[in-house]
Design a protein around this motif. Structure first.
Motif, PDB file in Angstrom:
ATOM      1  N   PRO A  77       0.875  -1.100  -0.024  1.00 16.46           N
ATOM      2  CA  PRO A  77       0.048  -0.049  -0.120  1.00 16.46           C
ATOM      3  C   PRO A  77       0.883   1.299  -0.100  1.00 16.46           C
ATOM      4  N   VAL A  78       0.147   2.274  -0.513  1.00 22.76           N
ATOM      5  CA  VAL A  78       0.996   3.493  -0.569  1.00 22.76           C
ATOM      6  C   VAL A  78       0.750   4.447   0.525  1.00 22.76           C
ATOM      7  N   ALA A  79       1.606   5.406   0.920  1.00 23.00           N
ATOM      8  CA  ALA A  79       1.397   6.219   2.180  1.00 23.00           C
ATOM      9  C   ALA A  79       0.242   7.188   1.825  1.00 23.00           C
ATOM     10  N   HIS A  80      -0.377   7.547   2.381  1.00 24.74           N
ATOM     11  CA  HIS A  80      -1.490   8.605   2.334  1.00 24.74           C
ATOM     12  C   HIS A  80      -0.547   9.832   1.682  1.00 24.74           C
ATOM     13  N   GLY A  81      -1.093  10.349   0.470  1.00 25.76           N
ATOM     14  CA  GLY A  81      -0.610  11.676  -0.184  1.00 25.76           C
ATOM     15  C   GLY A  81       0.586  11.174  -0.949  1.00 25.76           C
ATOM     16  N   GLN A  82       1.080  10.128  -1.070  1.00 23.29           N
ATOM     17  CA  GLN A  82       2.003   9.604  -2.099  1.00 23.29           C
ATOM     18  C   GLN A  82       1.448   9.457  -3.523  1.00 23.29           C
ATOM     19  N   CYS A  83       0.519   9.422  -3.539  1.00 19.35           N
ATOM     20  CA  CYS A  83      -0.332   9.257  -5.041  1.00 19.35           C
ATOM     21  C   CYS A  83      -1.652   9.872  -5.256  1.00 19.35           C
ATOM     22  N   GLU A  84      -1.792  10.489  -6.330  1.00 21.17           N
ATOM     23  CA  GLU A  84      -2.961  11.039  -6.886  1.00 21.17           C
ATOM     24  C   GLU A  84      -3.485  10.645  -7.881  1.00 21.17           C
ATOM     25  N   GLY A  85      -4.559  11.101  -8.354  1.00 24.76           N
ATOM     26  CA  GLY A  85      -5.132  10.682  -9.609  1.00 24.76           C
ATOM     27  C   GLY A  85      -5.474  11.892 -10.546  1.00 24.76           C
ATOM     28  N   LEU A  86      -5.497  11.643 -11.857  1.00 22.35           N
ATOM     29  CA  LEU A  86      -6.224  12.805 -12.910  1.00 22.35           C
ATOM     30  C   LEU A  86      -7.083  12.173 -13.798  1.00 22.35           C
ATOM     31  N   LEU A  87      -8.031  12.478 -14.025  1.00 25.70           N
ATOM     32  CA  LEU A  87      -8.957  11.952 -14.924  1.00 25.70           C
ATOM     33  C   LEU A  87      -9.142  12.875 -16.305  1.00 25.70           C
ATOM     34  N   VAL A  88      -9.098  12.229 -17.328  1.00 32.09           N
ATOM     35  CA  VAL A  88      -9.537  12.795 -18.713  1.00 32.09           C
ATOM     36  C   VAL A  88     -10.147  11.973 -19.582  1.00 32.09           C
ATOM     37  N   GLY A  89     -11.153  12.846 -20.131  1.00 33.51           N
ATOM     38  CA  GLY A  89     -12.165  11.930 -21.071  1.00 33.51           C
ATOM     39  C   GLY A  89     -13.669  11.923 -20.488  1.00 33.51           C
ATOM     40  N   GLY A  90     -14.358  10.888 -20.673  1.00 37.74           N
ATOM     41  CA  GLY A  90     -15.651  10.688 -20.324  1.00 37.74           C
ATOM     42  C   GLY A  90     -16.605  11.573 -21.055  1.00 37.74           C
ATOM     43  N   ALA A  91     -16.352  11.851 -22.149  1.00 36.89           N
ATOM     44  CA  ALA A  91     -17.147  12.810 -23.269  1.00 36.89           C
ATOM     45  C   ALA A  91     -18.304  11.928 -23.452  1.00 36.89           C
ATOM     46  N   ASN A  92     -19.387  12.863 -24.044  1.00 37.79           N
ATOM     47  CA  ASN A  92     -20.539  12.152 -24.520  1.00 37.79           C
ATOM     48  C   ASN A  92     -20.573  12.078 -26.088  1.00 37.79           C
ATOM     49  N   MET A  93     -20.123  11.162 -26.562  1.00 37.57           N
ATOM     50  CA  MET A  93     -19.537  11.017 -27.904  1.00 37.57           C
ATOM     51  C   MET A  93     -20.745  10.654 -28.879  1.00 37.57           C
TER      52      MET A  93
END
Length: 159
Positions: A77-93
């Motif tokens: 497991p990663v330590a709190h705050g050591q990793c973060e997410g980014l989201l790109v996409g999810g378009a209504n195509m």
């Protein structure tokens, strides 16, 4: 590729093209100059669907988060705050006037990934989601920078 994931370290760059209603999930650890990228196809598996197919480790939202973390941090497991997410996409195509909520797969993908990240205690550093345009995503491990390119907007920094 759809349903796939990749890990990069140091000067390596990852790219995902053709992100429409799918979502490109990027997990990054700036401290470790490491990032993972997944091309998530669907929010969740259908009843009875097999998620053990190793050819598509990022087909579903929860599966993608779990498998990226496992590949990025094999020691545990990663330590709190050591990793973060980014989201790109999810378009209504596939917009249609009579579209049902079930047809809004892009929005459902984003919602499922937000939940999956939250369940793992991971924050979301940035999002570039929704709309009606496809995207190409590039990410550089050593800086953690995530860039998006679209036909209409050119190239821009997301996070």
């Amino acid at each position: 590729l759809i349903g796939q994931l990749a890990i990069a370290r140091g000067a390596e760059v990852l790219e995902a093209a053709g992100i429409g209603s799918c979502v490109c999930l990027v997990l990054r650890s700036r401290a470790l100059a490491t990032l993972g990228m997944a091309h998530v196809l669907l929010p969740e598996k259908a009843v009875g669907a097999d998620v053990s197919d190793e050819r598509y480790p990022a087909r579903y939202a929860r599966q993608a988060v779990w498998n990226l973390l496992k590949e990025m941090f094999p020691q545990g497991p990663v330590a709190h705050g050591q990793c973060e997410g980014l989201l790109v996409g999810g378009a209504n195509m596939f917009f249609r006037q009579e579209a049902t909520p079930e047809a809004a797969v892009g929005e459902r993908n984003v919602t499922a990934l937000r939940l999956a990240l939250s369940e793992r205690g991971l924050s979301i550093a940035a999002e570039d989601v929704g709309g009606t345009r496809g995207r190409t995503v590039s990410a550089l491990a050593e800086t953690g920078e995530v860039w998006v390119r679209t036909v209409s907007d050119g190239r821009y920094l997301v996070g």
